[in-house]
Design a protein around this motif. Structure first.
Motif, mmCIF file in Angstrom:
data_model
loop_
_atom_site.group_PDB
_atom_site.id
_atom_site.type_symbol
_atom_site.label_atom_id
_atom_site.label_comp_id
_atom_site.label_asym_id
_atom_site.label_seq_id
_atom_site.Cartn_x
_atom_site.Cartn_y
_atom_site.Cartn_z
ATOM 1 N N MET A 1 8.196 -12.414 3.478
ATOM 2 C CA MET A 1 6.794 -11.892 3.711
ATOM 3 C C MET A 1 6.620 -11.299 5.048
ATOM 4 S SD MET A 1 4.760 -15.283 2.262
ATOM 5 C CE MET A 1 3.217 -14.606 2.626
ATOM 6 N N ALA A 2 7.490 -11.477 5.932
ATOM 7 C CA ALA A 2 7.364 -10.778 7.345
ATOM 8 C C ALA A 2 7.698 -9.611 7.475
ATOM 9 C CB ALA A 2 8.015 -11.526 8.257
ATOM 10 N N GLY A 3 8.557 -9.167 6.234
ATOM 11 C CA GLY A 3 9.051 -7.714 6.491
ATOM 12 C C GLY A 3 8.700 -6.865 5.312
ATOM 13 N N GLY A 4 9.062 -5.564 5.246
ATOM 14 C CA GLY A 4 8.982 -4.717 4.324
ATOM 15 C C GLY A 4 9.055 -3.428 4.698
ATOM 16 N N PRO A 5 8.786 -2.357 3.524
ATOM 17 C CA PRO A 5 9.066 -0.740 4.151
ATOM 18 C C PRO A 5 7.901 -0.462 4.937
ATOM 19 C CG PRO A 5 8.269 -0.962 1.849
ATOM 20 C CD PRO A 5 8.376 -2.429 2.305
ATOM 21 N N LEU A 6 8.066 0.605 5.758
ATOM 22 C CA LEU A 6 7.090 1.327 6.646
ATOM 23 C C LEU A 6 7.292 2.662 6.360
ATOM 24 C CD1 LEU A 6 6.981 -0.267 9.930
ATOM 25 C CD2 LEU A 6 5.196 -0.352 8.209
ATOM 26 N N GLY A 7 7.925 3.260 5.201
ATOM 27 C CA GLY A 7 8.070 4.532 5.042
ATOM 28 C C GLY A 7 9.099 4.695 4.065
ATOM 29 N N VAL A 8 9.652 6.051 3.831
ATOM 30 C CA VAL A 8 11.032 6.500 3.132
ATOM 31 C C VAL A 8 12.028 6.653 4.132
ATOM 32 C CG1 VAL A 8 9.423 7.142 1.421
ATOM 33 C CG2 VAL A 8 10.033 8.534 2.922
ATOM 34 N N GLY A 9 12.970 6.959 3.856
ATOM 35 C CA GLY A 9 14.261 7.088 4.219
ATOM 36 C C GLY A 9 14.711 6.213 5.318
ATOM 37 N N VAL A 10 14.767 6.405 6.606
ATOM 38 C CA VAL A 10 15.251 5.563 7.591
ATOM 39 C C VAL A 10 14.400 4.174 7.733
ATOM 40 C CG1 VAL A 10 15.701 4.981 9.858
ATOM 41 C CG2 VAL A 10 16.504 7.236 8.829
ATOM 42 N N GLY B 1 -8.984 6.021 -1.706
ATOM 43 C CA GLY B 1 -8.835 6.311 -0.206
ATOM 44 C C GLY B 1 -7.443 6.620 -0.121
ATOM 45 N N SER B 2 -7.417 7.236 1.311
ATOM 46 C CA SER B 2 -5.946 7.582 1.800
ATOM 47 C C SER B 2 -4.693 6.486 1.647
ATOM 48 C CB SER B 2 -5.990 8.040 3.085
ATOM 49 O OG SER B 2 -6.704 6.977 3.662
ATOM 50 N N LEU B 3 -5.170 5.197 1.748
ATOM 51 C CA LEU B 3 -4.250 3.981 1.681
ATOM 52 C C LEU B 3 -4.478 3.285 0.114
ATOM 53 C CD1 LEU B 3 -4.221 2.366 5.149
ATOM 54 C CD2 LEU B 3 -2.563 3.467 4.028
ATOM 55 N N ARG B 4 -3.619 3.660 -0.804
ATOM 56 C CA ARG B 4 -4.092 3.361 -2.196
ATOM 57 C C ARG B 4 -3.093 2.122 -2.535
ATOM 58 N NH1 ARG B 4 -3.295 9.297 -5.024
ATOM 59 N NH2 ARG B 4 -5.103 10.133 -3.693
ATOM 60 N N PRO B 5 -3.505 1.006 -3.233
ATOM 61 C CA PRO B 5 -2.842 0.040 -3.444
ATOM 62 C C PRO B 5 -1.813 0.140 -4.459
ATOM 63 C CG PRO B 5 -5.194 -0.249 -4.501
ATOM 64 C CD PRO B 5 -5.006 0.915 -3.630
ATOM 65 N N SER B 6 -0.483 -0.367 -4.679
ATOM 66 C CA SER B 6 0.541 -0.246 -5.366
ATOM 67 C C SER B 6 -0.113 -1.232 -6.651
ATOM 68 C CB SER B 6 1.604 -0.741 -4.846
ATOM 69 O OG SER B 6 2.657 -0.648 -5.979
ATOM 70 N N LEU C 1 0.962 -1.163 0.080
ATOM 71 C CA LEU C 1 0.041 -0.132 -0.074
ATOM 72 C C LEU C 1 0.821 1.220 -0.163
ATOM 73 C CD1 LEU C 1 -2.613 -1.074 2.640
ATOM 74 C CD2 LEU C 1 -2.884 -1.280 0.236
ATOM 75 N N VAL C 2 0.299 2.487 -0.322
ATOM 76 C CA VAL C 2 0.954 3.660 -0.580
ATOM 77 C C VAL C 2 0.175 4.451 0.248
ATOM 78 C CG1 VAL C 2 1.843 5.471 -1.954
ATOM 79 C CG2 VAL C 2 1.747 3.085 -2.798
ATOM 80 N N ARG C 3 0.688 5.337 1.412
ATOM 81 C CA ARG C 3 0.001 6.170 2.175
ATOM 82 C C ARG C 3 0.380 7.624 1.712
ATOM 83 N NH1 ARG C 3 1.330 8.868 6.954
ATOM 84 N NH2 ARG C 3 3.323 7.328 6.947
ATOM 85 N N ALA C 4 -0.620 8.267 0.958
ATOM 86 C CA ALA C 4 -0.544 9.574 0.288
ATOM 87 C C ALA C 4 -0.398 10.963 1.261
ATOM 88 C CB ALA C 4 -1.596 9.871 -0.748
ATOM 89 N N ASP C 5 -1.338 10.871 2.260
ATOM 90 C CA ASP C 5 -1.438 11.977 3.129
ATOM 91 C C ASP C 5 -0.232 12.081 4.268
ATOM 92 O OD1 ASP C 5 -2.532 9.857 4.179
ATOM 93 O OD2 ASP C 5 -4.379 10.940 5.052
ATOM 94 N N THR C 6 0.897 12.480 3.987
ATOM 95 C CA THR C 6 2.033 12.529 4.779
ATOM 96 C C THR C 6 2.368 13.755 5.021
ATOM 97 O OG1 THR C 6 3.847 12.172 2.911
ATOM 98 C CG2 THR C 6 2.824 10.017 3.866
ATOM 99 N N LEU C 7 3.173 14.132 6.125
ATOM 100 C CA LEU C 7 3.350 15.487 6.415
ATOM 101 C C LEU C 7 4.561 16.054 5.448
ATOM 102 C CD1 LEU C 7 3.997 14.884 10.376
ATOM 103 C CD2 LEU C 7 1.916 15.914 9.220
ATOM 104 N N SER C 8 5.336 15.162 4.770
ATOM 105 C CA SER C 8 6.247 15.597 3.827
ATOM 106 C C SER C 8 5.693 15.803 2.608
ATOM 107 C CB SER C 8 7.371 14.945 3.838
ATOM 108 O OG SER C 8 7.207 13.494 3.295
ATOM 109 N N GLY C 9 4.474 15.236 2.217
ATOM 110 C CA GLY C 9 3.960 15.309 1.063
ATOM 111 C C GLY C 9 4.399 14.081 0.081
ATOM 112 N N VAL C 10 5.303 13.396 0.510
ATOM 113 C CA VAL C 10 5.924 12.279 -0.337
ATOM 114 C C VAL C 10 5.134 10.975 -0.002
ATOM 115 C CG1 VAL C 10 8.200 10.885 -0.875
ATOM 116 C CG2 VAL C 10 8.070 13.325 -0.126
ATOM 117 N N PRO C 11 4.624 10.264 -0.566
ATOM 118 C CA PRO C 11 4.013 9.222 -0.701
ATOM 119 C C PRO C 11 5.015 7.818 0.270
ATOM 120 C CG PRO C 11 3.466 9.810 -2.793
ATOM 121 C CD PRO C 11 4.524 10.669 -2.349
ATOM 122 N N ALA C 12 4.220 7.445 1.278
ATOM 123 C CA ALA C 12 5.239 6.495 1.872
ATOM 124 C C ALA C 12 4.591 5.110 1.881
ATOM 125 C CB ALA C 12 5.134 6.921 3.323
#
Length: 647
Positions: free
Chosen positions: A385-394, A162-167, A88-99
């Motif tokens: 399958m147990a891991g993955g990204p939770l955002g950008v950067g760190v 929605g706010s959480l959009r599928p990739s 999923l991709v979260r569009a409404d972030t504080l930085s404006g970059v999809p996470a």
């Protein structure tokens, strides 16, 4: 026959099916395909509906919802896609970059996978009563997959607003892969797990492994390797879950503080608790990766392992993240986590060694290596399958790295499982030979004991038979002697006849009767006491001479032996032939009497004893034949010629 030959010739030539035949085939296959489509749609609807109900309940119970019911429905659709491995991709972030949000709760993924598997298995049988033949595998699989993907495509289009959009890349690749594999396993299970599909997959292996698994008894070897790998995976994941539980208890204060900081309302806390429950399998896989050595990443450039722990400094507060070890170098307590892969390797080797008792040592080592490869592949997939990204950067890297976990699992398996399997195989052969020798010795001892008991029983039976024969013979002789003494008549003293003086009158019938009465013994003096029968001496009847007068001779009767009357309470004595309990039976020793010669000897002995057995005596209450009747029955002695002349 003239009409059959041309028809056969026409059938042998290839022909295309007509339009009516095609319609018939489509009509015959349509029920199975329709059932598969309906089953796939129902399976997708059940999973999506259950998740929607849960999200709506949490939204209704929230005191400060951020959006309306439409937003809650979009979140439910996005979570349903996330359960299938869609990022999923979260569009409404504080930085404006999809996470991106790519950590899939493994416990949440179990629900759709099980529903698809069940729908494909049920789609094979078109008729519940079992009247119709089973649907073909391809038809059932295609129907379930198409029906499920139809619902999935509509859900993805709806969640895109929605706010959480599928990739879309993950939607196109991840969702069909999960559905196709789950439906394939369901159809394979419905057909009884045939060997054909497994053999086609095994042909993709290297030549050495393919030759071992597809050769003689390849199925047995493959099953042994799979069982050993499954046991090792269970030990690894279970050990990882144990490590997470111990660390959570050790850092209990931090976990409680993080749980209370996330939300204040009870509805929000229930949502956090449900999220933690669905992420427990992920935490177990992370713990297994930590025990294997590579550990897991908590941010880009920050790893946590038994040798060193370097988590990211700005992690969000979450109860499960409180179980992460403290930053710094590892301690012996951290190194003790290596017991988990060691136990998994020993378990794998034990399973292979026990299953390969009939194999050579080299073949056992190869099967152990194959089991280690299967275990490594399963753990690598689980780590991915147990891991993955939770955002950008760190937060771009979160969780274990799949190839590192797979390599570490393979190293542990080859280094521990293979030697253990060989040792178990060799020691198991020794133990098997020792058990065989012990069992043979025990059987021989038991057979010798049984033979000794049989000989004793035979000797005892022969002794009893000899004693019975001797006793029977002696008693038979005694009884015959007694009967002979009773049957011998008493000798009467003869009386001299006087010289004839005158011719006596001719004997008439009354005189014969008088003579018969004179020979009858007198009645005993004590009639109240009946006595047994006694035989009186027989006196021949002689015609009188001339001038001899017939006189009545007083015959003194022989008093019979006085016997007491039978008492009504006295026990009747059995017959002489039934008074012995040592007479041979038909089968004296059933379990031991097997020799034909001994059987013939026993039959001869039994026949001889039966011949020597005395006949039963006449009943005591039988009345004896009167002497008069005996005298009448016996013919009289004719007179001598001198007597005839005088008469």
């Amino acid at each position: 026959m003239t009409g059959v030959i041309p028809m056969t010739a026409r059938r042998s030539s290839p022909r295309r099916p007509s339009s009516s035949q095609l319609l018939t085939r489509v009509r015959d296959r349509s029920p199975g395909l329709a059932a598969g489509l309906v089953g796939g749609v129902v399976a997708a609807g059940l999973g999506l509906g259950a998740l929607t109900v849960l999200v709506m309940v949490l939204w209704i119970s929230s005191p400060y919802p951020d959006s309306g019911p439409g937003g809650a429905l979009h979140v439910a659709a996005a979570l349903w896609l996330l359960a299938h491995g869609v990022e999923l991709v979260r569009a409404d972030t504080l930085s404006g970059v999809p996470a991106p949000v790519g950590v899939t709760p493994l416990l949440l993924s179990v629900v759709p996978v099980w529903l698809v598997h069940r729908a494909a298995r049920d789609a094979v049988d078109a008729d519940e009563d079992g009247v119709a033949p089973p649907v073909s595998a391809r038809t059932a699989w295609a129907g379930v997959v198409l029906g499920y993907l139809t619902v999935g495509a509509g859900t993805a289009l709806y969640a895109a607003g929605g706010s959480l959009r599928p990739s879309w890349a993950w939607t196109v690749l991840g969702l069909p892969t999960v559905v196709a594999l789950s439906a394939g396993t369901g159809v394979w299970t419905a057909y009884g797990r045939p060997r054909g599909p497994v053999d086609r997959l095994l042909r993709l292996l290297p030549p050495g492994a393919r030759r071992v698994l597809l050769g003689p008894r390849g199925r047995e070897k493959f099953l042994v390797a799979v069982r050993a790998a499954g046991a090792a995976v269970a030990v690894c994941v279970g050990g990882g879950a144990g490590l997470v539980a111990v660390s959570s208890v050790w850092h209990g204060d931090v976990a409680r503080e993080a749980f209370l900081r996330l939300t204040e309302g009870w509805s929000g806390r229930c949502a956090v608790l449900l999220l933690c429950v669905t992420l427990v399998p992920n935490a177990a896989v992370w713990g297994a990766a930590y025990a294997l050595g590579p550990g897991f990443a908590l941010g880009a450039g920050h790893g946590v392992g038994p040798w060193v722990s370097d988590p990211a400094p700005m992690l969000p507060p979450f109860p499960l993240l409180a179980a992460v070890p403290d930053a710094g170098a590892g301690t012996p307590w951290n190194w003790a986590a290596g017991v988990v892969p060691l136990a998994a390797g020993v378990t794998m080797g034990w399973f292979v060694g026990r299953g390969g008792m009939r194999w050579s040592v080299r073949r056992t080592a190869m099967i152990a290596g194959l089991a280690a490869a299967v275990c490594a592949a399963v753990l690598a997939v689980a780590a991915g399958m147990a891991g993955g990204p939770l955002g950008v950067g760190v937060l771009a890297r979160f969780g274990p790295v799949w190839w590192q976990v797979g390599g570490a699992a393979l190293a542990w398996g080859v280094g521990v499982a293979v030697p253990v399997a060989v040792v178990v195989r060799v020691c198991g052969g020794w133990v098997a030979r020792w058990r065989t020798a012990a069992a043979t010795k025990a059987v021989t001892k038991a057979a010798a004991k049984a033979a000794e008991e049989a000989s004793r029983a035979l000797s005892l039976a022969e002794a009893r038979a000899m004693a019975s024969r001797t006793t029977t013979a002696s008693r038979t002789t005694a009884s015959r002697t007694t009967e002979a003494s009773r049957a011998t008549p008493q000798k009467a003293t003869p009386q001299k006849a006087a010289p004839p003086k005158a011719a006596p009158p001719k004997a008439t019938e009354p005189s014969k009767a008088t003579a018969a009465k004179s020979s009858t013994p007198a009645t005993p003096a004590t009639p109240a006491k009946p006595s047994g029968p006694s035989k009186s001496p027989r006196t021949p009847v002689v015609a009188p001479r001339d001038g001899v007068t017939l006189r009545k001779k007083a015959v003194t009767p022989v008093a019979p032996e006085a016997t007491a009357p039978p008492s009504p309470r006295s026990v009747p004595h059995p017959k002489e032939s039934e008074a012995y309990d040592l007479l041979p039976a038909d089968e004296p020793v059933e379990d031991v009497w097997r020799d034909e010669a001994l059987r013939a000897r026993w039959d001869a002995l039994r026949d001889e004893l039966r011949q020597r057995t005395p006949e039963p005596e006449a009943p005591a209450n039988t009345e004896p034949e009167p002497p008069a009747a005996k005298a009448e029955a016996e013919p009289p002695v004719p007179p001598s010629p001198q007597d005839r002349g005088t008469s």
